[in-house]
Design a protein around this motif. Structure first.
Motif, mmCIF file in Angstrom:
data_model
loop_
_atom_site.group_PDB
_atom_site.id
_atom_site.type_symbol
_atom_site.label_atom_id
_atom_site.label_comp_id
_atom_site.label_asym_id
_atom_site.label_seq_id
_atom_site.Cartn_x
_atom_site.Cartn_y
_atom_site.Cartn_z
ATOM 1 N N GLY A 230 -16.785 -34.722 -5.682
ATOM 2 C CA GLY A 230 -16.813 -33.283 -5.234
ATOM 3 C C GLY A 230 -16.393 -32.433 -6.587
ATOM 4 N N ALA A 231 -16.054 -31.085 -6.359
ATOM 5 C CA ALA A 231 -15.867 -30.264 -7.370
ATOM 6 C C ALA A 231 -14.505 -29.789 -7.070
ATOM 7 C CB ALA A 231 -16.919 -29.036 -7.424
ATOM 8 N N ALA A 232 -13.773 -29.607 -8.498
ATOM 9 C CA ALA A 232 -12.479 -29.082 -8.438
ATOM 10 C C ALA A 232 -12.234 -28.086 -9.718
ATOM 11 C CB ALA A 232 -11.576 -30.342 -8.511
ATOM 12 N N VAL A 233 -11.229 -27.092 -9.512
ATOM 13 C CA VAL A 233 -10.886 -26.160 -10.751
ATOM 14 C C VAL A 233 -9.499 -26.417 -11.103
ATOM 15 C CG1 VAL A 233 -10.626 -23.679 -10.947
ATOM 16 C CG2 VAL A 233 -12.635 -24.673 -9.485
ATOM 17 N N VAL A 234 -9.365 -26.218 -12.476
ATOM 18 C CA VAL A 234 -8.031 -26.710 -13.067
ATOM 19 C C VAL A 234 -7.726 -25.188 -13.754
ATOM 20 C CG1 VAL A 234 -6.609 -27.658 -14.815
ATOM 21 C CG2 VAL A 234 -8.329 -29.135 -13.353
ATOM 22 N N LYS A 235 -6.429 -24.879 -13.473
ATOM 23 C CA LYS A 235 -6.177 -23.354 -14.067
ATOM 24 C C LYS A 235 -4.783 -23.693 -15.009
ATOM 25 C CE LYS A 235 -3.856 -20.540 -11.197
ATOM 26 N NZ LYS A 235 -3.496 -19.580 -10.114
ATOM 27 N N VAL A 236 -4.725 -22.919 -15.852
ATOM 28 C CA VAL A 236 -3.672 -22.826 -16.650
ATOM 29 C C VAL A 236 -3.052 -21.515 -17.245
ATOM 30 C CG1 VAL A 236 -4.950 -23.193 -18.848
ATOM 31 C CG2 VAL A 236 -2.646 -24.016 -18.900
ATOM 32 N N ARG A 237 -1.867 -21.381 -17.507
ATOM 33 C CA ARG A 237 -1.284 -20.022 -17.792
ATOM 34 C C ARG A 237 -0.019 -20.332 -18.653
ATOM 35 N NH1 ARG A 237 3.111 -17.708 -15.826
ATOM 36 N NH2 ARG A 237 3.992 -18.837 -13.940
ATOM 37 N N ILE A 238 0.242 -19.104 -19.691
ATOM 38 C CA ILE A 238 1.321 -19.433 -20.448
ATOM 39 C C ILE A 238 2.766 -19.107 -19.875
ATOM 40 C CG2 ILE A 238 2.269 -18.304 -22.488
ATOM 41 C CD1 ILE A 238 -0.395 -17.319 -23.331
ATOM 42 N N TYR A 239 3.587 -19.874 -19.619
ATOM 43 C CA TYR A 239 4.853 -20.055 -19.010
ATOM 44 C C TYR A 239 5.715 -18.948 -19.598
ATOM 45 C CZ TYR A 239 8.813 -21.740 -16.849
ATOM 46 O OH TYR A 239 10.194 -21.894 -15.952
ATOM 47 N N GLU A 240 5.734 -18.461 -20.954
ATOM 48 C CA GLU A 240 6.742 -17.377 -21.341
ATOM 49 C C GLU A 240 6.487 -16.077 -20.547
ATOM 50 O OE1 GLU A 240 8.010 -15.858 -25.473
ATOM 51 O OE2 GLU A 240 6.767 -17.563 -25.482
ATOM 52 N N PRO A 241 7.466 -15.468 -20.245
ATOM 53 C CA PRO A 241 7.465 -14.296 -19.421
ATOM 54 C C PRO A 241 6.647 -13.153 -20.338
ATOM 55 C CG PRO A 241 9.587 -15.035 -19.096
ATOM 56 C CD PRO A 241 8.866 -16.079 -20.269
ATOM 57 N N PHE A 242 6.824 -13.127 -21.562
ATOM 58 C CA PHE A 242 6.093 -12.277 -22.492
ATOM 59 C C PHE A 242 4.846 -12.096 -22.307
ATOM 60 C CE2 PHE A 242 4.136 -10.838 -26.513
ATOM 61 C CZ PHE A 242 4.754 -9.582 -26.575
ATOM 62 N N TYR A 243 4.106 -13.172 -21.919
ATOM 63 C CA TYR A 243 2.572 -13.131 -21.753
ATOM 64 C C TYR A 243 2.210 -13.112 -20.384
ATOM 65 C CZ TYR A 243 2.417 -14.158 -26.857
ATOM 66 O OH TYR A 243 2.577 -14.339 -28.158
ATOM 67 N N LYS A 244 3.050 -12.783 -19.453
ATOM 68 C CA LYS A 244 2.490 -12.874 -18.033
ATOM 69 C C LYS A 244 1.308 -12.006 -17.877
ATOM 70 C CE LYS A 244 5.601 -8.794 -16.911
ATOM 71 N NZ LYS A 244 6.825 -8.386 -16.070
ATOM 72 N N ASN A 245 0.964 -11.141 -18.746
ATOM 73 C CA ASN A 245 -0.103 -10.310 -18.368
ATOM 74 C C ASN A 245 -1.564 -11.030 -19.121
ATOM 75 O OD1 ASN A 245 1.151 -8.312 -17.114
ATOM 76 N ND2 ASN A 245 1.922 -7.056 -19.087
ATOM 77 N N VAL A 246 -1.199 -11.873 -19.816
ATOM 78 C CA VAL A 246 -2.253 -12.509 -20.250
ATOM 79 C C VAL A 246 -2.907 -13.304 -19.179
ATOM 80 C CG1 VAL A 246 -3.137 -14.494 -21.812
ATOM 81 C CG2 VAL A 246 -1.363 -12.865 -22.441
ATOM 82 N N ALA A 247 -4.473 -13.446 -18.827
ATOM 83 C CA ALA A 247 -5.051 -13.972 -17.768
ATOM 84 C C ALA A 247 -5.203 -15.564 -17.954
ATOM 85 C CB ALA A 247 -6.541 -13.550 -17.850
ATOM 86 N N ALA A 248 -4.959 -16.218 -16.926
ATOM 87 C CA ALA A 248 -4.987 -17.678 -16.832
ATOM 88 C C ALA A 248 -6.460 -17.960 -17.181
ATOM 89 C CB ALA A 248 -4.664 -18.095 -15.413
#
Length: 1831
Positions: A230-248
């Motif tokens: 089947g198909a699957a989606v993997v997502k990653v984001r920056i853990y540091e709070p300063f970069y919370k506005n950076v899109a995953a």
């Protein structure tokens, strides 16, 4: 990678000094040549609230640096130090920015070299920026995963606002998760994939990821694994709070099953054939087959493409989905594909599919396994597969419904398995041979079982070769490890296979095998496997194991240990390797290269056969051979030493003599009841180690007819001799066999056994003979009288004769023993001879010459010294024993012989003198005797002896003068000694005339002539005819008449005077050599009775003839250049030479004139041609006077002129007409390019032949192909040549051109043809060239050939434009202007000449065509010495440094040699020699293969030696004087060194030749009154001065005693010096030279003591006036003063120097103080120590004065003391005066006692007296010297 939290180590930095500017500059240069750089030029780091979390490693390529950041608030740099260093190659960059803005910093790295910081432009830089992350994305290698397959790695990439990628995200925390796929159905998020840690997947992540996973954190890298499709989606984001506005960041992944078809490739089917597919999937690396129907997939046939002529409405193939079976229906192609049941997954790529092609059959092919080669092996099982291919050679799938017919011959194959369709067969090969197998595709079985025949069956045939299995012999090979020895080579034997093999070795360091199967091993220990693979089928092979092991055991194998003398025994030696652990024994195959040592405890029995080869055998690896030489046995020890390990083995060997039957040799014959002792000799001896096994036996055929007894004597007559007594018991014949040897045993398993056979016969006697016994001298032949006829046999009437009886059987075979017979003897006249016992006979053993001993009957016949004839008879009565056989009565039983009694032989005459001449034949008569003689001579070469038996005489012919004894032996009478005659063979010594020398006219006198030999012995006159003896008269005033009556030793003549006058009579004779002997002339005077006849003289005039030679002497009017051709092609050569006006004025006319002419050549354009002298090809540079001939070398096209100017070296010689000084001529030459068809690298060849010549063609295909040739008729005049078809070209008398075609028919079916032109032209000119090439040192040239060189001259012929002919037919004539300098003759090749230069000078060599004399060439051959220097006037003692500029082609010198080293001692390494004695020697310099030149050195004796020295020098005996040099030369030129010497030659002169050993030097004082030998003063030895080039007498002062120095100091003398040669001890021609002698001055004081009272002292010096004048005396301190000097009036040569103390206190305080005495003439410098005497104290002085007063108070004491002193003084004076008068010597210097020094005197050593022949009276000098203290 270093984390952000790493602590920085603290380091103590020692002080480092700054380098100097010069060192800095040097280091900057070094750094400039090795520029470094960093791993990155720019770095972008992310901003973070937590500083130090994202480090980056910065690294330089090489070197060590200090690191610095220009903006520490933004970026810090942390060096990574190693091993306590002050610098590092790596550093960690850490972002330290606290503001979310873009900041930058520069990182600088400065290198430290040798502990110094270098501040230069060699600085590394890196720009670092810190910025905020604007966006992130996920990086992946693929977007598809397989279920349960390897995980996929995902990585985060961060970008700034401008899209730049950050250099590192190491250490930053990220949050990874699985997101919902919007495109797929709603399922659980984790149902398709899951996120893994690196530790779970056992992958090796970066260090910082591993550390973060331990802390349950996620970094910028992660692993994902597929769970379900089947198909699957993997997502990653920056853990540091300063970069919370950076899109995953998101990534969509597909999870698939790893499924595939079997087979998965494209399939080709025949119409009607089918294939059944299978489906499998890969799960965790394992393949699993999937059952139908499939869960997620279906199979479909798609894209049917029908062939051109097929049914368009139908399908290509049909699919049965239940069984996945595809059946081909018609021609075409279609696809079999997987289709996913899920509609959303149908777009997924990567599902398996394949294409099915339906084709027509094309052909069949067979394959065989294993090996895939149709070369099989008997006994092996093979799989034979049939393959079907379509017409495009594509393999077709063979389904089960195909039917293939296959045929195997049962004789060759056994079928073990065959498939139904006939495509697979398992067979076993049964028999070797070549066989064919056939196969054909016939039909296809459809699914309804119908047979569908193939319209055109496909048939195939294959040839199969079957061979026997490959077997290598032997089973294995083993060699001893022998690293430093020769490699072992062994040829392996191969059985079976095709016969062609490839050989390989599994370990080539241990063993190497060649292509021929030869194994080479032994240097490296180990093992290897050698394979022999069949070339036709490499799968078939044979193998053998090769071992190279350490040797640790050896033994001698069982063998034959005893052998016959003269035979050879091979001692087989086995060597082993024994494994110490397993005890496994490996026998070496070959160990023959090991060095064997053989030792024998007894020498001489056997010898080592050096010719024997140490070779291996089937049971041994080495062997040695010994040869039996003598009887005996010995213990042989064979040893070998390998790796310092000693191994040996011993065995005993015996040698025995050959077994032979000694007596009888073959057959023994005896009468009845007689016995024969049979003797056998030799054979094997008892084995020394087991003697009990020895045996010997004599076997017989018939035991009842003989009696056999072994004779055992207490002491055998000979070693290894065996005797048997055989007695005859009955008549008959049989064979006896004697065997001897040893029985086999442990120590001798195969002993030698010998056997010999003889025959024994017992028979009746049939006949008898009686003969006298002759005792002849050793080596003489027996009596030649016939022994079986009735003629008289002579015997001696003076001595008793022994008669011998021999008995024979009916076959005339002699009996060995007949002692059983009874005999009876008779004599017909007992008055002449009788027997003492008529019935007995003595049996005597005798060897009759055959080697066999037989018994003969001897009877003594007594004689009475009377001559006459007597008949002797013997009769056989019977056997001595009863019961004898009856056959004896029928056989003859008697024998008789008639004897003639005679006296002994004598020789007449017994003494004789024979003239030595070949025509003389002297006869000696032999009187009485038997008539059968042996004539011998004591000397063999003096006469030739001929015994004339019929005349009973001996003829002698003289050969050489000498004495001899003629001996005659009587062969048929009892021997007492030979009859002798004493002979002398002589030559003529003198002739003797005896007559009266004054005869009156008309009267007669007797003339007697005799020929005398040595000792005045006269010859008999019968020899005078052989001497050609005659009397010769000077005039006819007398006549000679031979008298009739003569004695034996002279000839008598009657001399009659017929005219008045005087004449001379001589006797003349000649010996056999023609030498003339004349007697002393006898003056004969014929006088008239008292009247004188006037004397008259007539002179006859004679004419004298003189041969005349006509010589034409002319003056050169003009000269001209002879250029054979004036138009030449480029790159050719042509000789030119000078001629006179007429053709007769050749170079022979003026080329060698004296004084000579000089020839100067020039050319107007040097770029067109070169003019070079003759012999320039051998690097010879002739002088201008020899350059009458030159060679033109054309270079480029153009026109130029050649000019020659001939100049006269002497204007007064009148060689040129009109008294001109020079003549000249000029000629024009045109040079043009040769016609070329193609570019110069590929020029066609053409053959150039002169007219009427022949040329044999040769090609490179001769013998390999059939070569033929023919002349093409392309030209009208093609007949200029003829060709016989076999390669022989014949040119006619017509010039022209033809074309020749040469064809090669190759055996492999290819024909090659080449065409070349042939030109026939006349010869225009010829040129002579020389060799060999002579090489010289750089900058040196040769102007002439060296003496002794062997020259080769080659003549080459050219046409009118300079083209060289390939063949010749010219008849040449060679001429020389003189034949004493050059020996020349034809060479080994055509038109070649070999010459030998034998003497110096110039030879003009001319050569021309006999038929065309104008075709000529003239060459000067100058020969000079190539060895320098000039050796004329060489004297004994000369040192010659020979040298030559000749070298070989490598620039190396040759070898020096000398013919007579005793005359000219030469060091052959350097070429320097010393002339040691008079004579002639030849010095050779040999350059192998090039030249061997020489120079003759004539060494003459030296007439006198010349002496010289530097006139500014003189001799002195001062110990510190320099060595005086007296130069000696053996000639008058002032030097003995010839030539310039190199350093090596100078070293050889001083260390090897030692020329100074030729010279002995002498010195002597000129004053004969001086009784001192110069040898005590001077040491003289000879030397050789390289600087002066002369011998030198080195005169050195010896150590001298004080007396000798004192005596010589006033000597008035010079020194004579002279030298002599060792070889000429006499003083003839000796020159002495007088050398000035300056004696050294003498001071007898070493110390001067002064005091307050005596403050003045004296120093006395002895010397001659010229030395004293140059004397300097001065103090070393100002406390002393030397005030002038004065000469002694009493003692000549004595000078006194007063010394005074200026300040005594200073003298006491100064230590030490000297008076220096120097002289520049003698180079002396002496020093006298001056010291102050300490004074006594005042009390002591008072006490002394009181004692003196008391002494003076008594006058009686004063008087007594005075008289005592006077008496003592007088006694001393008288005694001393008498002593001095006795010795009569020069004055003695008084020396005070050392113990009590006196003021004013210096204590010294006691010198000997002065010696001067001119001294004043002793008494006066003593008074002055002894008693004077001050003057």
């Amino acid at each position: 990678m270093t984390g952000s939290g790493a602590s920085r180590p603290r380091r103590s930095r020692p002080f480092v000094g700054w380098p100097t500017p010069r060192v800095t500059l040097l280091l900057q240069c070094l750094l400039g040549t090795l520029a470094n750089k960093l791993n990155v030029p720019q770095v972008l780091l992310p901003f973070g609230r937590e500083p130090g979390r994202v480090p980056f490693l910065l690294e330089a390529q090489r070197g060590c640096y200090t690191w610095h950041s220009t903006h520490h608030d933004a970026v810090t740099v942390e060096p990574l130090y190693e091993n306590g260093a002050l610098c590092s190659q790596k550093a960690v960059l850490i972002a330290e920015s606290s503001q979310p803005i873009r900041l930058s910093s520069i990182i600088l790295a400065r290198e430290i070299v040798f502990g110094f910081i270098i501040v230069t432009d060699h600085e590394l830089r890196c720009d670092v920026k810190v910025d905020v992350i604007h966006s992130i994305e996920i990086i992946s290698r693929t977007r598809e995963l397989y279920v349960d397959d390897s995980p996929l790695e995902l990585m985060v990439r961060a970008l700034d606002e401008e899209g730049n990628t950050f250099s590192s995200l190491a250490g930053m925390m990220f949050e990874w998760s699985v997101a919902q796929d919007k495109e797929s159905a709603r399922e659980e998020l984790s149902s398709k994939i899951r996120i893994l840690k690196y530790s779970e997947a056992e992958y090796s992540p970066p260090v910082y990821i591993a550390e973060m996973e331990k802390e349950e954190k996620q970094g910028d890298m992660i692993l994902v694994s597929g769970i379900r499709t089947g198909a699957a989606v993997v997502k990653v984001r920056i853990y540091e709070p300063f970069y919370k506005n950076v899109a995953a960041a998101l990534i969509r992944l597909l999870v698939l099953e790893n499924i595939f078809l079997i087979p998965s490739h494209d399939i080709y089917l025949l119409v009607g054939a089918y294939i059944k597919y299978r489906v499998a999937k890969m799960v965790q690396g394992r393949m699993t087959e999937v059952e139908f129907p499939l869960e997620h997939y279906t199979l479909e046939m798609q894209d049917h493409r029908i062939a051109f002529n097929g049914s368009l409405s139908g399908k290509v193939a049909l699919l049965d989905e239940k069984t996945a079976t595809v059946t081909a229906v018609q021609l075409g192609q279609t696809n079999l594909v997987f289709v996913h049941k899920n509609v959303h997954m149908r777009s997924v790529s990567g599902l398996p599919n394949c294409t099915i092609y339906v084709v027509e059959p094309g052909f069949l092919d067979f394959t065989v396994q294993p090996g895939d080669r149709w070369s099989l092996e008997v006994g092996q099982v093979y799989v034979i597969t049939v393959e079907v291919f379509d017409k495009s050679s594509t393999k077709v799938y063979i389904s089960d419904n195909l039917r293939i017919m296959f045929q195997f011959l049962q004789e060759y194959f056994e079928e073990q398995l065959t498939t139904v369709n006939g495509s697979y067969h398992v067979v076993k090969a049964l028999k070797s041979g070549v066989v064919l197998i056939n196969g054909s595709l016939t039909s296809i079985i459809s699914q309804n079982k119908n047979i569908q025949l193939i319209k055109f069956p496909i048939v195939h045939q294959q040839e199969v070769k079957i061979y026997f299995p490959i077997k290598l012999t032997p089973n294995f090979l083993a060699f001893p490890h022998h690293p430093m020895g020769i490699l072992y080579r062994y040829k392996l034997q191969v059985e079976g296979g095709s016969g062609n093999f490839t050989w390989t070795s599994s370990n080539e360091t241990v063993a190497v095998v060649t292509t021929k199967g030869v194994v080479t091993a032994g240097q490296v220990r180990g093992n290897s496997t050698v394979l022999a693979r069949d070339v036709q089928n490499p799968f078939r092979y044979g193998e053998i194991k090769i071992y190279v092991l350490k040797l640790n055991k050896m033994e001698l194998l069982p063998f034959h240990a005893d052998v016959e003398i003269g035979q050879i025994i091979e001692i087989p030696i086995a060597m082993y390797h024994v494994n110490k652990e397993t005890k496994e024994v490996i026998v070496f195959t070959d160990c023959s290269h090991l060095l064997l040592h053989l030792n024998m405890d007894k020498q001489g029995v056997f010898t080592l056969l050096k010719e024997g080869i140490q070779r291996p055998g089937p049971t041994h690896c080495s062997s040695t051979h010994i040869a039996a030489k003598s009887l005996g046995h010995t213990l042989v020890t064979v040893s070998v030493t390998e790796y310092e390990e000693y191994l040996e083995s011993s065995a005993t060997f015996a040698a025995y003599e050959p077994l032979k039957a000694v007596n009888p040799v073959e057959v023994a014959l005896v009468t009845w009841r007689s016995a024969k002792e049979m003797v056998f000799e030799g054979g094997p001896c008892p084995w020394i180690l087991e003697p009990s096994r020895f045996f010997l036996e004599l076997s017989m055929e018939k035991t009842e007819k003989i009696e056999l007894t072994q004779v055992r004597l207490p002491a055998k007559r000979k070693q290894n001799q065996y005797i048997y007594r055989v007695l005859c018991l009955d008549l008959g014949e049989q064979a006896l066999t004697f065997r001897i040897g040893n029985h086999p045993g442990i120590l001798n398993p195969s002993p030698a056994v010998e056997a010999v056979q003889v025959r024994f016969m017992c028979a009746h006697p049939a006949s008898m003979t009686v003969t006298p016994v002759y005792r002849v001298p050793a080596g003489a032949q027996p009596c030649p009288l016939p022994q079986h006829n009735k003629q008289l046999i002579p015997v001696s009437s003076l001595r008793d004769t022994v008669l011998e009886l021999a008995v024979f059987d009916q076959h005339r075979r002699k009996f060995d023993n007949f002692s059983s017979l009874m005999l009876e003897w008779k004599s017909s006249n007992e008055t002449l001879a009788h027997f003492e016992d008529y019935n007995s006979v003595e049996m005597v053993a005798k060897d009759d010459g055959s080697g066999q001993t037989r018994l003969h009957g001897h009877q003594v016949l007594k004689v009475h010294q009377l001559k006459g004839t007597v008949l002797i008879g013997v009769h056989c009565v019977g056997y001595s024993e009863n019961k004898s056989p009856k056959e004896l009565s029928n056989s003859p039983r008697s024998a008789a012989v008639e004897l003639l009694l005679v006296d002994d032989v004598t020789i007449l005459p017994e003494n004789a003198t024979i003239y030595n001449h070949p025509d003389v034949k002297e006869i000696f008569s032999l009187v009485e005797g038997s008539g059968y003689f042996l004539v011998n001579s004591s000397e063999q070469d003096i006469v030739t002896i001929t015994y004339m038996e019929a005349e009973s005489s001996v003829q002698l012919v003289p050969v050489h003068p000498g004495f001899l004894t003629l001996e005659v032996y009587d062969l048929c009478l009892a021997f007492l000694g030979p009859a002798v005659a004493y002979l002398r063979v002589s030559d003529i010594q003198e002739l003797e005339l005896d007559l009266i020398d004054k005869v009156e006219i008309g009267k007669t006198v007797l003339v007697t002539v005799r020929a005398l030999g040595p000792s005045k012995r006269p010859f008999r006159n019968k020899y005078f005819s052989n001497m050609e003896l005659e009397l010769q008269l000077a005039s006819a005033i007398v006549t000679l008449t031979l008298m009739e009556e003569q004695d034996k030793y002279s000839e008598n003549y009657i001399l009659r005077a017929v005219a008045i006058g005087q004449t001379t009579l001589v006797a003349v004779a000649r010996d056999k050599m023609g030498r003339k002997f004349t007697s002393a002339p006898r003056q004969i005077e014929v006088f008239p009775p008292f009247r004188l006849v006037p004397e008259k003289m007539t002179l006859i005039p004679t004419n004298m003839m003189q041969d005349e030679v006509h010589i034409e002497v002319v003056q050169l009017r003009a000269v001209r250049i002879l250029a054979p051709a004036t138009r030449l092609i480029t790159a050719t050569e042509m000789p030119v030479y000078v001629l006179g006006v007429t053709s007769t004025q050749t170079p022979f006319s003026f080329g060698n004139a004296n004084p000579g002419l000089t020839f100067h050549w020039s050319t107007s354009k040097r770029d067109v041609l070169d003019l070079v002298p003759r012999h320039s090809e051998v690097f010879l540079q002739l002088p201008v006077e020899n350059n009458f001939a030159m060679v033109v070398h054309t270079k480029a096209a153009g026109r130029t002129s050649i000019k020659v100017t001939v100049r006269c070296m002497n204007s007064s010689s009148g060689q040129l007409e009109g008294d001109l000084l020079e003549l000249s001529d000029e000629v024009q030459i045109l040079v043009f390019e040769k016609l070329q068809l193609f570019f110069p690298e590929c020029q066609p060849e053409r053959i150039l032949m002169p007219m009427n010549s022949q040329l044999r063609l040769h090609t490179n295909r001769e013998g390999a192909a059939f070569v033929s040739s023919r002349v093409l008729r392309c030209f009208p005049n093609s007949s200029v040549i003829e060709e016989d078809g076999e390669g022989l070209l014949k040119a006619g008398s017509i010039a022209g051109t033809a074309v020749l075609e040469v064809t090669s028919v190759e055996p492999f079916g290819v024909n090659q043809t080449t065409i070349t032109g042939v030109q026939v032209a006349p010869v225009t000119y010829l040129r002579m060239s020389s060799r060999p090439v002579l090489y010289t040192a750089r900058g040196r040239t040769l102007a002439a050939f060296p003496v002794g060189v062997s020259l080769a001259f080659t003549v080459q012929f050219y046409n009118s434009i300079g083209e060289k002919f390939h063949t010749h037919n010219t008849q040449l004539h060679l001429a020389l202007n003189r034949d004493d300098l050059l020996l020349i003759g034809p060479g080994s090749g055509n038109y070649t000449y070999m010459a030998q230069a034998v003497s110096t000078g110039v030879t003009l060599l001319g050569i021309w065509d006999r038929r065309h004399p104008g075709v000529a060439d003239y060459v000067p051959v100058a020969v000079e010495h190539a060895i320098e220097p000039d050796t004329q006037h060489t004297l004994v003692g000369d040192v010659i440094c020979f040298r030559t500029h000749l070298l070989n082609h490598d620039g190396e010198p040759g070898i020096w040699m000398i013919s007579a080293d005793n005359i000219l001692q030469t060091d052959t390494g350097t070429g320097v020699g010393v002339a040691r004695r008079p004579g002639v020697a030849t010095v050779f310099h040999d350059i192998p293969g090039v030249v061997k030149t020489y120079r003759e050195v004539v060494v003459s004796a030296s007439s006198r030696l010349t002496l010289s020295y530097d006139l500014k020098t003189y001799l002195t005996n001062s110990p510190s004087s320099a060595v005086f040099k007296l130069f000696v030369t053996t000639g008058r030129n002032g030097a003995n060194l010839k030539g310039s010497c190199t350093s090596s030659q100078a070293l050889a002169i001083t260390t090897v030749l030692l020329p100074e050993t030729l010279v002995v030097c002498h010195v002597q004082f000129s004053n004969t009154l001086l009784d001192i030998p110069a040898s005590k003063v001077f040491h003289v030895h000879a030397g050789f001065s390289m600087e002066r080039g002369a011998y030198v007498c080195l005169i050195k002062v010896r150590p001298q005693s004080e007396g000798l120095l004192q005596a010589l100091s006033v000597a008035d003398t010079s020194v004579y010096g002279w030298a002599t040669l060792v070889s000429e001890r006499s003083k003839n021609g000796m020159q002495r030279t007088l050398v000035p002698f300056v004696p050294a001055f003498y001071v007898n004081q070493s110390e001067l003591v002064l005091s307050h009272r005596q403050d003045v002292g004296e120093i006395r010096v002895l010397g001659v006036d010229r030395v004293l004048e140059k004397l300097e005396v001065f103090p070393s301190s100002p406390v002393l003063v030397v005030s002038g000097h004065r000469h002694s009036s009493l003692t000549p040569g004595l000078v006194v120097y007063p010394v005074r103390v200026v300040n005594f206190t200073s003298l006491q305080q100064t230590s030490p103080v000297f008076i220096n005495i120097c002289c520049v003439l003698t180079s002396q410098s002496e020093a006298v120590v001056v010291r102050a005497l300490k004074e006594k104290s005042g009390a002591d002085q008072c006490e002394d004065s009181s004692v003196l007063q008391k002494f003076l108070g008594s006058h009686q004491t004063i008087l007594f003391t005075l008289f005592a002193v006077l008496a003592s003084t007088a006694f001393v004076f008288l005694a001393y005066n008498a002593f001095l008068n006795k010795i009569q010597t020069v004055p003695v210097v008084y020396v005070p006692t050392l113990g009590t020094p006196q003021p004013g005197f210096a204590p010294t050593r006691s010198p000997p007296p002065f010696m001067s022949p001119q001294s004043p009276p002793v008494q006066n000098r003593l008074q002055h010297w002894l008693w004077s203290v001050r003057h």
